[in-house]
Design a protein around this motif. Structure first.
Motif, PDB file in Angstrom:
ATOM      1  N   ILE A   1       0.831  -1.198   0.000  1.00 47.04           N
ATOM      2  CA  ILE A   1       0.000   0.000   0.000  1.00 47.04           C
ATOM      3  C   ILE A   1       0.869   1.254   0.000  1.00 47.04           C
ATOM      4  N   ALA A   2       1.955   1.250   0.775  1.00 47.96           N
ATOM      5  CA  ALA A   2       2.851   2.405   0.814  1.00 47.96           C
ATOM      6  C   ALA A   2       3.474   2.673  -0.554  1.00 47.96           C
ATOM      7  N   ARG A   3       3.834   1.617  -1.262  1.00 51.46           N
ATOM      8  CA  ARG A   3       4.397   1.792  -2.606  1.00 51.46           C
ATOM      9  C   ARG A   3       3.365   2.405  -3.553  1.00 51.46           C
TER      10      ARG A   3
ATOM     11  N   SER B   1      -0.288   5.843  21.738  1.00 49.94           N
ATOM     12  CA  SER B   1       0.034   7.258  21.606  1.00 49.94           C
ATOM     13  C   SER B   1       0.384   7.599  20.165  1.00 49.94           C
ATOM     14  N   VAL B   2       0.345   8.892  19.884  1.00 48.58           N
ATOM     15  CA  VAL B   2       0.750   9.366  18.561  1.00 48.58           C
ATOM     16  C   VAL B   2       2.187   8.934  18.269  1.00 48.58           C
ATOM     17  N   ARG B   3       3.046   9.018  19.256  1.00 53.82           N
ATOM     18  CA  ARG B   3       4.452   8.630  19.056  1.00 53.82           C
ATOM     19  C   ARG B   3       4.571   7.146  18.724  1.00 53.82           C
ATOM     20  N   GLU B   4       3.840   6.288  19.444  1.00 53.33           N
ATOM     21  CA  GLU B   4       3.889   4.851  19.168  1.00 53.33           C
ATOM     22  C   GLU B   4       3.353   4.531  17.780  1.00 53.33           C
ATOM     23  N   ILE B   5       2.241   5.167  17.414  1.00 52.60           N
ATOM     24  CA  ILE B   5       1.658   4.933  16.096  1.00 52.60           C
ATOM     25  C   ILE B   5       2.626   5.380  15.005  1.00 52.60           C
ATOM     26  N   SER B   6       3.271   6.499  15.203  1.00 53.25           N
ATOM     27  CA  SER B   6       4.242   6.980  14.212  1.00 53.25           C
ATOM     28  C   SER B   6       5.398   5.999  14.057  1.00 53.25           C
ATOM     29  N   ALA B   7       5.875   5.472  15.177  1.00 57.29           N
ATOM     30  CA  ALA B   7       6.990   4.515  15.127  1.00 57.29           C
ATOM     31  C   ALA B   7       6.580   3.233  14.417  1.00 57.29           C
TER      32      ALA B   7
ATOM     33  N   SER C   1       6.146   3.718  10.638  1.00 63.06           N
ATOM     34  CA  SER C   1       7.406   3.853   9.904  1.00 63.06           C
ATOM     35  C   SER C   1       7.943   2.498   9.450  1.00 63.06           C
ATOM     36  N   LEU C   2       7.487   1.411  10.088  1.00 62.96           N
ATOM     37  CA  LEU C   2       7.918   0.064   9.697  1.00 62.96           C
ATOM     38  C   LEU C   2       7.416  -0.328   8.315  1.00 62.96           C
TER      39      LEU C   2
ATOM     40  N   ASP D   1       4.516  11.729   5.546  1.00 58.10           N
ATOM     41  CA  ASP D   1       3.389  10.854   5.203  1.00 58.10           C
ATOM     42  C   ASP D   1       2.527  10.578   6.432  1.00 58.10           C
ATOM     43  N   ILE D   2       3.191  10.290   7.545  1.00 56.53           N
ATOM     44  CA  ILE D   2       2.493   9.938   8.787  1.00 56.53           C
ATOM     45  C   ILE D   2       1.690  11.125   9.303  1.00 56.53           C
TER      46      ILE D   2
END
Length: 206
Positions: free
Chosen positions: A151-153, A176-182, A185-186, A193-194
């Motif tokens: 999907i990212a591609r 948290s927003v920080r956890e979701i962002s991390a 990123s995987l 994008d995030i």
């Protein structure tokens, strides 16, 4: 318009274990401005905006059209559970659909370059649910990660909207927003994008 940082899908009671008020208060502590709460009325708690969400799944295209008509004028965020490629392409032409969710459960042909272009043309968002990444194990988790990489591609090529969600059924499952962002990123999304994806849900009904 100011960007609202949003968890694009949570399930308050009776679908989940926590009240919508409790989830909103938790969301504030976790860094969110708003939530899309399935089958909840539109309201605000402690500065957190709660948008009503409607999730439609496991039904025919005709039935989905009928249910969308019932949502007219309600300002609800309408999300439809993905199916096979033909079903998804039909959904991606419908006015009144805001989010296609559950794409990680489909095979790679369920959401391909044709579907991606349709999503971009019609401004229908694709949901990246962190639930299978957070709670999944082994092959199920890896399959979700692989689909999200696909999907990212496609996102980089076609630029359809993305939204991010936890699909939490209790405050214990919220992140948290920080956890979701991390976690996001995987699957190959960068910080810009995030940030864009976290802000998209608040723009869907405007």
């Amino acid at each position: 318009m100011m960007m609202m940082i949003t968890d694009a899908c949570v399930y308050p009671s009776p679908m989940g274990d926590s009240s919508v008020r409790r989830m909103a208060l938790e969301a504030r502590e976790l860094g969110f401005d708003s939530l899309v709460a399935i089958d909840a009325g539109i309201r605000e708690y402690a500065g957190v905006s709660v948008m009503s969400g409607v999730q439609i799944r496991h039904t025919s295209v005709q039935e989905i059209l009928s249910r969308i008509k019932c949502q007219k004028g309600r300002d609800a965020v309408v999300m439809v559970e993905a199916g096979d490629s033909g079903f998804n392409r039909a959904i991606l032409t419908m006015r009144g659909v805001h989010i296609l969710c559950g794409v990680h459960k489909t095979d790679r042909y369920g959401f391909d370059h044709i579907s991606a272009k349709m999503a971009a043309d019609n401004r229908i968002a694709i949901d990246i649910s962190l639930a299978p990444v957070i709670h999944g194990r082994g092959a199920l988790r890896q399959r979700a990660l692989d689909r999200y990489l696909d999907i990212a591609r496609l996102y980089r090529k076609f630029e359809f909207p993305l939204v991010l969600s936890t699909h939490a059924r209790s405050v214990l499952e919220m992140r948290s927003v920080r956890e979701i962002s991390a976690l996001t990123s995987l699957v190959g999304l960068d910080i810009m994008d995030i940030e864009q994806a976290l802000g998209n849900a608040g723009r869907l009904c405007t």
